[in-house]
Design an enzyme around this catalytic site. Structure first.
Site, PDB file in Angstrom:
ATOM      1  N   ASP A 312       6.303 -26.657 -46.188  1.00 34.72           N
ATOM      2  CA  ASP A 312       6.053 -27.565 -47.304  1.00 34.72           C
ATOM      3  C   ASP A 312       7.209 -28.555 -47.419  1.00 34.72           C
ATOM      4  O   ASP A 312       8.238 -28.197 -47.967  1.00 34.72           O
ATOM      5  CB  ASP A 312       5.837 -26.790 -48.607  1.00 34.72           C
ATOM      6  CG  ASP A 312       6.901 -25.700 -48.833  1.00 34.72           C
ATOM      7  OD1 ASP A 312       7.546 -25.246 -47.870  1.00 34.72           O
ATOM      8  OD2 ASP A 312       7.073 -25.307 -49.995  1.00 34.72           O
ATOM      9  N   GLU A 496      20.165 -23.851 -45.242  1.00 29.36           N
ATOM     10  CA  GLU A 496      18.741 -23.571 -45.075  1.00 29.36           C
ATOM     11  C   GLU A 496      18.146 -24.229 -43.833  1.00 29.36           C
ATOM     12  O   GLU A 496      17.301 -23.654 -43.150  1.00 29.36           O
ATOM     13  CB  GLU A 496      18.020 -24.066 -46.336  1.00 29.36           C
ATOM     14  CG  GLU A 496      16.527 -23.912 -46.327  1.00 29.36           C
ATOM     15  CD  GLU A 496      15.875 -24.642 -47.488  1.00 29.36           C
ATOM     16  OE1 GLU A 496      14.763 -24.240 -47.861  1.00 29.36           O
ATOM     17  OE2 GLU A 496      16.466 -25.615 -48.006  1.00 29.36           O
TER      18      GLU A 496
END
EC number: 3.2.1.28
Length: 565
Positions: A312, A496
């Protein structure tokens, strides 16, 4: 038209139907034995909408994670009574009636730590325990401690956790691996599936199904006992993903299941709700409003389903990579998801055999073989020479190459000659100085160029090694590790995602700032460190020079982003 062959083929065709009917019963049983907690947008109704639209907090997830101090119905009644009064202050009302999530203390690592020491020191920092939660908290309780990704992600996430667990196992923390498997089994028993994360607003969807692989990982330490123990939960999760299949006609889709015209069964990502995501409320409303030619509910469902995919967002789901409002996740059959479903079926076969049920094992093998044929038929682009997603609207395999194309290799579902072509495509189109590109498209979305993500680096590395493509596999590992090390040397943290067009820089794009911690990067980094360094001489940092025993390929020059597909 040929008549169906008698005897054995007819009998074999009945196997999936029988097994799916059993699974439908499992799914209903799971639903009947659990009470589904309501997400905050339902509990708080217009108050939730007004707070999010007022943008009281920089991150929409803040209020989604806030805990009501009393019964939400009473808070909502007070709000309706006060909201139109002179001098009403919405921020003050929220501060009085809710406990906001606390910012985590910034972890400052000791001076002079190696990369490995830093990661090992982070495991306790990222560990949470929530056996009990407040009555109206969106956080769902779990019986065992668990490791969170870090940053704004204060809860456990489904597919993240597998790659975190790889690192925990590498560090010898098998107790934590066992705890996390137990937690996910608990969620399956209570909710019928593993939600996106342990929040009420994540219950309407799952994420890439890695639970069976988690059990397989635990079995490396506990043997077949782990497979036997968690077979019921693996079966229930399979029932969730295949829910509705027994009533499907050719050419139809139901929730997460797709039945193609020739009867081939595959899966897609799906969210049961078609409203804005509570954690991204304003952003989703804006996306839907920006395309008045589509029903808002359709866009909301596709946004949610993209979140279920873990990607996403990405050009992978869009007709126009520069316009998020053109995404149509639910009309795309993903190659990575179906590879994971194949692997789930194979592990279910292995677990069934472990308990002595050879008939059931054969049924799962039949399902896996059928899916493998479906992957080869529908998810291979012969013209381009790589695996890709299938488009339900055009009835064709898509042309775009993404890192998801390596999943058939990761689960050993690929034909050998196609694995060789995938190695060439990967090296030619996706490999960058800092690791593997997610796609070759620059869209501004976080699951596109120039970002590289740890789980995709590992899937590619392992997948290519499975088929003897060691040189490209080691190229990926070396480039990504160099990126991680350079970033750590400069910032003393793991993040991340990374910009793979260079080394030493975190990634960008998406709906929120770059997060550090970071669970899956930690796990993959440990696995790769132990991959590139000899077992007799393990390394705590990435070596300054590449080990000569591996590929001697020179670093690649940065590639320009390729044209939009």
């Amino acid at each position: 038209m040929k008549s169906p062959a008698p005897s054995r083929p007819q009998k074999m065709a009945l196997i999936p139907a029988c097994i799916f009917l059993c699974f439908a019963a499992l799914s209903v049983q799971a639903e009947e034995t659990s009470v589904t907690p309501q997400p905050p947008d339902i509990l708080l109704g217009p108050l939730f909408n007004d707070v999010q639209n007022a943008k009281l907090f920089p991150d929409q997830k803040t209020f989604a994670d806030a805990v009501p101090n009393s019964d939400p119905l009473m808070i909502l009644a007070d709000y309706r009574m006060q909201q139109n009064q002179s001098g009403f202050d919405l921020r003050h009302f929220v501060n009085v009636n809710f406990t906001l999530p606390k910012e985590g203390e910034k972890y400052v690592p000791p001076e002079g730590q190696s990369l490995r020491e830093h990661i090992d020191g982070l495991w306790p920092v990222l560990t949470r325990s929530t056996e009990n939660t407040e009555k109206w908290d969106s956080l769902l309780p779990l019986p065992k401690p668990y490791v969170v990704p870090g940053g704004r992600f204060r809860e456990v996430y489904y597919w993240d956790s597998y790659f975190t667990m790889l690192g925990l196992a590498e560090s010898g923390h098998w107790d934590k691996v066992a705890d996390m498997v137990a937690n996910f089994a608990h969620e399956i028993d209570n909710y019928g599936h593993i939600p996106n994360g342990n929040r009420s607003y994540y219950l309407s969807r799952s994420q890439p199904p890695f639970f069976a692989l988690m059990v397989e990982l635990l079995a490396q330490h506990e043997g077949d006992a782990a497979l036997k123990q968690y077979l019921p939960q693996m079966q229930k999760e399979y029932a969730y993903w295949m829910d509705g299949v027994e009533n499907l006609q050719a050419g139809q889709q139901e929730k997460r299941v797709v039945k193609l015209q020739d009867g081939t069964l595959l899966n897609r990502y799906w969210d049961d709700r078609d409203t804005p995501r509570p954690e991204s409320w304003v952003e989703d409303i804006a996306t839907a409003k920006s395309n008045p030619n589509r029903p808002a509910t359709e866009i909301y469902r596709d946004l949610r389903s993209a979140a279920a995919s873990g990607w996403d967002f990405s050009s992978r789901w869009m007709d126009n990579p520069q316009q998020l409002n053109t995404l149509r996740t639910t009309s795309i059959v993903p190659v990575d998801l179906n590879s994971l479903m194949f692997k789930m079926e194979k592990i279910l076969a292995r677990a069934s055999k472990a308990i002595g049920d050879n008939a059931m094992a054969n049924q799962y093998e039949t399902l896996a073989n059928a899916r493998q044929k479906g992957i080869e038929k529908y998810l291979w682009n012969d013209q381009q020479g790589w695996y890709a997603d299938y488009d339900l609207k055009s009835h064709k395999v898509r042309n775009q190459l993404t890192a998801a194309a390596l999943f058939p290799l990761y689960v050993n579902a690929a034909a050998k000659d196609r694995a060789s072509k995938m190695a060439t495509a990967t090296k030619t189109h996706l490999l960058q100085p800092g690791g593997l590109n997610t796609t070759s498209v620059k869209s501004g979305q976080q699951w596109d160029a120039p970002n590289g993500w740890a789980p995709l680096q590992w899937v590619a590395t392992e997948g290519l090694q499975n088929y003897g493509q060691k040189e490209v596999a080691m190229d990926i590992s070396w480039h990504f590790l160099t990126n991680v090390q350079h970033t750590y040397d400069r910032e003393k943290k793991l993040v991340e995602k990374y910009d793979v067009s260079t080394t030493g820089t975190g990634g960008g794009g998406g709906e929120y700032p770059l997060q550090d911690g970071f669970g899956w990067t930690n796990g993959v980094t440990l696995k790769m460190l132990d991959l590139i360094c000899p077992k007799e001489q393990p390394c705590d940092n990435v070596p300054a020079t590449r080990p000569l025993s591996e590929s001697t390929t020179q670093p690649l020059k940065q590639k320009e982003a390729e044209p939009t597909p």
